[in-house]
Each structure stands twice: as structure tokens, then as C-alpha cells.
Design a protein around this motif. Structure first.
Motif, PDB file in Angstrom:
ATOM      1  N   PHE A 119      -2.080  -2.728  10.713  1.00  0.00           N
ATOM      2  CA  PHE A 119      -2.278  -3.530   9.496  1.00  0.00           C
ATOM      3  C   PHE A 119      -3.217  -4.693   9.782  1.00  0.00           C
ATOM      4  CE2 PHE A 119      -0.904  -7.413   7.251  1.00  0.00           C
ATOM      5  CZ  PHE A 119      -1.318  -7.078   5.960  1.00  0.00           C
ATOM      6  N   LEU A 120      -3.002  -5.392  10.894  1.00  0.00           N
ATOM      7  CA  LEU A 120      -3.850  -6.534  11.236  1.00  0.00           C
ATOM      8  C   LEU A 120      -5.300  -6.109  11.467  1.00  0.00           C
ATOM      9  CD1 LEU A 120      -1.515  -8.563  13.625  1.00  0.00           C
ATOM     10  CD2 LEU A 120      -2.057  -9.051  11.227  1.00  0.00           C
ATOM     11  N   ASN A 121      -5.472  -4.901  11.966  1.00  0.00           N
ATOM     12  CA  ASN A 121      -6.827  -4.381  12.184  1.00  0.00           C
ATOM     13  C   ASN A 121      -7.407  -3.731  10.922  1.00  0.00           C
ATOM     14  OD1 ASN A 121      -6.706  -5.171  14.865  1.00  0.00           O
ATOM     15  ND2 ASN A 121      -5.959  -3.189  15.563  1.00  0.00           N
ATOM     16  N   LYS A 122      -6.683  -3.832   9.815  1.00  0.00           N
ATOM     17  CA  LYS A 122      -7.098  -3.298   8.509  1.00  0.00           C
ATOM     18  C   LYS A 122      -7.340  -1.796   8.558  1.00  0.00           C
ATOM     19  CE  LYS A 122      -8.981  -7.704   7.237  1.00  0.00           C
ATOM     20  NZ  LYS A 122     -10.095  -8.493   6.846  1.00  0.00           N
ATOM     21  N   GLU A 123      -6.435  -1.106   9.279  1.00  0.00           N
ATOM     22  CA  GLU A 123      -6.543   0.343   9.413  1.00  0.00           C
ATOM     23  C   GLU A 123      -5.543   1.083   8.524  1.00  0.00           C
ATOM     24  OE1 GLU A 123      -5.865   1.017  13.572  1.00  0.00           O
ATOM     25  OE2 GLU A 123      -7.758   0.103  14.166  1.00  0.00           O
ATOM     26  N   LEU A 124      -4.704   0.348   7.762  1.00  0.00           N
ATOM     27  CA  LEU A 124      -3.685   0.987   6.927  1.00  0.00           C
ATOM     28  C   LEU A 124      -4.194   1.202   5.506  1.00  0.00           C
ATOM     29  CD1 LEU A 124      -0.308  -0.805   7.795  1.00  0.00           C
ATOM     30  CD2 LEU A 124      -1.101   1.430   8.520  1.00  0.00           C
ATOM     31  N   LYS A 125      -3.807   2.322   4.940  1.00  0.00           N
ATOM     32  CA  LYS A 125      -4.089   2.595   3.530  1.00  0.00           C
ATOM     33  C   LYS A 125      -3.000   1.921   2.706  1.00  0.00           C
ATOM     34  CE  LYS A 125      -6.196   6.950   4.721  1.00  0.00           C
ATOM     35  NZ  LYS A 125      -6.069   8.379   4.823  1.00  0.00           N
ATOM     36  N   PRO A 126      -3.198   1.705   1.444  1.00  0.00           N
ATOM     37  CA  PRO A 126      -2.200   1.023   0.603  1.00  0.00           C
ATOM     38  C   PRO A 126      -0.827   1.709   0.636  1.00  0.00           C
ATOM     39  CG  PRO A 126      -4.270   1.156  -0.570  1.00  0.00           C
ATOM     40  CD  PRO A 126      -4.441   1.925   0.704  1.00  0.00           C
ATOM     41  N   ASP A 127      -0.799   3.033   0.618  1.00  0.00           N
ATOM     42  CA  ASP A 127       0.496   3.730   0.657  1.00  0.00           C
ATOM     43  C   ASP A 127       1.199   3.508   2.000  1.00  0.00           C
ATOM     44  OD1 ASP A 127       0.076   4.693  -1.873  1.00  0.00           O
ATOM     45  OD2 ASP A 127      -0.689   6.650  -1.194  1.00  0.00           O
ATOM     46  N   GLU A 128       0.424   3.489   3.089  1.00  0.00           N
ATOM     47  CA  GLU A 128       1.005   3.244   4.412  1.00  0.00           C
ATOM     48  C   GLU A 128       1.523   1.807   4.508  1.00  0.00           C
ATOM     49  OE1 GLU A 128      -1.568   6.222   7.299  1.00  0.00           O
ATOM     50  OE2 GLU A 128      -2.438   4.279   6.771  1.00  0.00           O
ATOM     51  N   PHE A 129       0.800   0.875   3.866  1.00  0.00           N
ATOM     52  CA  PHE A 129       1.237  -0.517   3.879  1.00  0.00           C
ATOM     53  C   PHE A 129       2.562  -0.666   3.135  1.00  0.00           C
ATOM     54  CE2 PHE A 129       1.364  -4.782   1.945  1.00  0.00           C
ATOM     55  CZ  PHE A 129       1.473  -5.523   3.105  1.00  0.00           C
ATOM     56  N   ARG A 130       2.708  -0.006   1.986  1.00  0.00           N
ATOM     57  CA  ARG A 130       3.964  -0.066   1.225  1.00  0.00           C
ATOM     58  C   ARG A 130       5.117   0.505   2.073  1.00  0.00           C
ATOM     59  NH1 ARG A 130       0.600   2.109  -2.706  1.00  0.00           N
ATOM     60  NH2 ARG A 130      -0.229   0.503  -4.061  1.00  0.00           N
ATOM     61  N   ALA A 131       4.874   1.606   2.764  1.00  0.00           N
ATOM     62  CA  ALA A 131       5.897   2.198   3.627  1.00  0.00           C
ATOM     63  C   ALA A 131       6.242   1.240   4.773  1.00  0.00           C
ATOM     64  CB  ALA A 131       5.419   3.532   4.175  1.00  0.00           C
ATOM     65  N   LEU A 132       5.226   0.571   5.312  1.00  0.00           N
ATOM     66  CA  LEU A 132       5.458  -0.396   6.398  1.00  0.00           C
ATOM     67  C   LEU A 132       6.322  -1.557   5.915  1.00  0.00           C
ATOM     68  CD1 LEU A 132       4.958  -1.449   9.273  1.00  0.00           C
ATOM     69  CD2 LEU A 132       2.853  -2.502   8.416  1.00  0.00           C
ATOM     70  N   THR A 133       6.054  -2.068   4.742  1.00  0.00           N
ATOM     71  CA  THR A 133       6.850  -3.195   4.239  1.00  0.00           C
ATOM     72  C   THR A 133       8.296  -2.770   4.032  1.00  0.00           C
ATOM     73  OG1 THR A 133       6.197  -2.730   1.942  1.00  0.00           O
ATOM     74  CG2 THR A 133       4.905  -4.389   3.154  1.00  0.00           C
ATOM     75  N   LYS A 134       8.524  -1.549   3.550  1.00  0.00           N
ATOM     76  CA  LYS A 134       9.899  -1.055   3.387  1.00  0.00           C
ATOM     77  C   LYS A 134      10.566  -0.904   4.757  1.00  0.00           C
ATOM     78  CE  LYS A 134       9.174   1.368  -0.960  1.00  0.00           C
ATOM     79  NZ  LYS A 134       9.109   2.662  -1.646  1.00  0.00           N
ATOM     80  N   ASP A 135       9.823  -0.386   5.731  1.00  0.00           N
ATOM     81  CA  ASP A 135      10.370  -0.229   7.084  1.00  0.00           C
ATOM     82  C   ASP A 135      10.707  -1.577   7.706  1.00  0.00           C
ATOM     83  OD1 ASP A 135      10.122   2.512   6.898  1.00  0.00           O
ATOM     84  OD2 ASP A 135       8.261   2.618   8.086  1.00  0.00           O
ATOM     85  N   ILE A 136       9.821  -2.549   7.512  1.00  0.00           N
ATOM     86  CA  ILE A 136      10.071  -3.891   8.065  1.00  0.00           C
ATOM     87  C   ILE A 136      11.296  -4.500   7.408  1.00  0.00           C
ATOM     88  CG2 ILE A 136       9.195  -6.259   8.146  1.00  0.00           C
ATOM     89  CD1 ILE A 136       6.399  -5.084   8.627  1.00  0.00           C
ATOM     90  N   ASN A 137      11.407  -4.366   6.091  1.00  0.00           N
ATOM     91  CA  ASN A 137      12.564  -4.909   5.375  1.00  0.00           C
ATOM     92  C   ASN A 137      13.858  -4.264   5.880  1.00  0.00           C
ATOM     93  OD1 ASN A 137      13.804  -6.540   3.363  1.00  0.00           O
ATOM     94  ND2 ASN A 137      14.031  -4.696   2.100  1.00  0.00           N
ATOM     95  N   GLN A 138      13.858  -2.937   6.007  1.00  0.00           N
ATOM     96  CA  GLN A 138      15.049  -2.239   6.491  1.00  0.00           C
ATOM     97  C   GLN A 138      15.358  -2.617   7.938  1.00  0.00           C
ATOM     98  OE1 GLN A 138      17.022  -0.353   4.428  1.00  0.00           O
ATOM     99  NE2 GLN A 138      18.427  -0.496   6.168  1.00  0.00           N
ATOM    100  N   PHE A 139      14.333  -2.768   8.750  1.00  0.00           N
ATOM    101  CA  PHE A 139      14.529  -3.170  10.143  1.00  0.00           C
ATOM    102  C   PHE A 139      15.187  -4.547  10.221  1.00  0.00           C
ATOM    103  CE2 PHE A 139      12.910  -5.564  13.833  1.00  0.00           C
ATOM    104  CZ  PHE A 139      13.503  -4.839  14.851  1.00  0.00           C
TER     105      PHE A 139
END
Length: 166
Positions: free
Chosen positions: A37-57
Motif C-alpha cells: 500500500f505504501l508503495n502504491k501497488e494496491l488496487k482499490p479492491d485490494e485496499f478495501r480487503a486490506l482495511t477489513k483485514d487490519i480491522n479484524q486483526f
């Protein structure tokens, strides 16, 4: 009780290891995705999945770390028994050492009772003041084995020494 304490400690460690491993593995995986994400390599759908994963973590790690904290507290409580056992053992060892030194003093005093009290035995008076010209027979080992106050064998000597604590 020591055995129960050791088993309790091991059970708590065994229960805590999977929790710590899960937190570690998930944090490592999220770190890789975060770097993407910091390297701006994530697509919007991957970013949404990452935020859900971070929240659950975050939710899961809070509850897992609370369980780990409880288990660590229980481990400390289980080990308090060991401290109490050590204190008792040290007190018993000190008591045994004190008793031993007092017994040694008593044995030494018992050896000097006659000289301390001034008691002189009749046998000792005649032995200390021999008559002039008297034939003095040398004292040696008792060879009359039929007498009750004479040991007849090595077994008798061993029994005598054993009864005296040697």
C-alpha cells in the motif's frame, strides 16, 4: 503440589503458543500488504480487503493478547508455589545445621563431664597414683571374648559404631 504447579505452567504455555504464533503470522502478512500500500501497488479492491483485514486483526489481537496476559499471570501464580517451597527447604536446612552443631557441642561436653564436674572415679585414682614398685601391666586389646563387655567380632564393632551414629 510441585508436580501440579509444573503441569499447570506447561499447560498454560502450550495454550499460549498458538495465540502468539497467530498474532505473529497475521502481523507479518499484514505488514507485507501494508508495504505494498505504501508503495502504491494496491488496487482499490485490494485496499478495501486490506482495511477489513487490519480491522479484524486489531479486534482479534486485542482479545488474544488479553488471553495471553491472563495466561502469563496464571504462570506467575503457579510459580509462586516454587518460591514458598524454596523458603521452607532453606528453613529446614538451617534447622538441621543448627541441630547438628548443637549435637556436636553436646558430644564434646559429654567427653569433658568428669573434668568439668570434678568427678574422680575410683579406677582413675588408682591408675593416676600407682604404688611405688608395683608392676604395671600394659593395657591392650581384650582377648577374653566370653566377657559381655568385649566385642567378639567385626560385626559387633560395626553394630557398636552404628548405634553411636557412625
Amino acid at each position: 503440589m510441585t508436580d501440579k504447579s509444573a503441569n499447570r505452567t506447561m499447560d498454560l504455555v502450550d495454550a499460549g503458543m498458538p495465540l502468539a504464533t497467530d498474532i505473529h503470522d497475521r502481523a507479518k502478512a499484514l505488514s507485507v500488504e501494508w508495504q505494498r500500500f505504501l508503495n502504491k501497488e494496491l488496487k482499490p479492491d485490494e485496499f478495501r480487503a486490506l482495511t477489513k483485514d487490519i480491522n479484524q486483526f486489531l479486534i482479534d489481537s486485542a482479545s488474544q493478547s488479553q488471553r495471553l496476559q491472563g495466561q502469563l499471570s496464571d504462570i506467575v501464580l503457579a510459580q509462586d508455589f516454587q518460591d514458598l517451597t524454596g523458603q521452607v527447604i532453606h528453613k529446614v536446612a538451617a534447622l538441621v545445621t543448627d541441630v547438628e552443631s548443637r549435637l556436636v557441642q553436646l558430644v564434646a561436653m559429654a567427653g569433658n563431664v568428669d573434668s568439668i564436674t570434678g568427678i574422680v572415679h575410683a579406677d582413675m585414682e588408682s591408675a593416676e597414683k600407682p604404688t611405688e614398685g608395683a608392676n604395671i601391666a600394659a593395657e591392650g586389646p581384650q582377648i577374653n571374648k566370653s566377657s559381655e563387655d568385649v566385642v567378639a567380632s567385626q560385626d559387633d564393632v560395626d553394630d557398636l559404631l552404628s548405634s553411636l551414629g557412625f
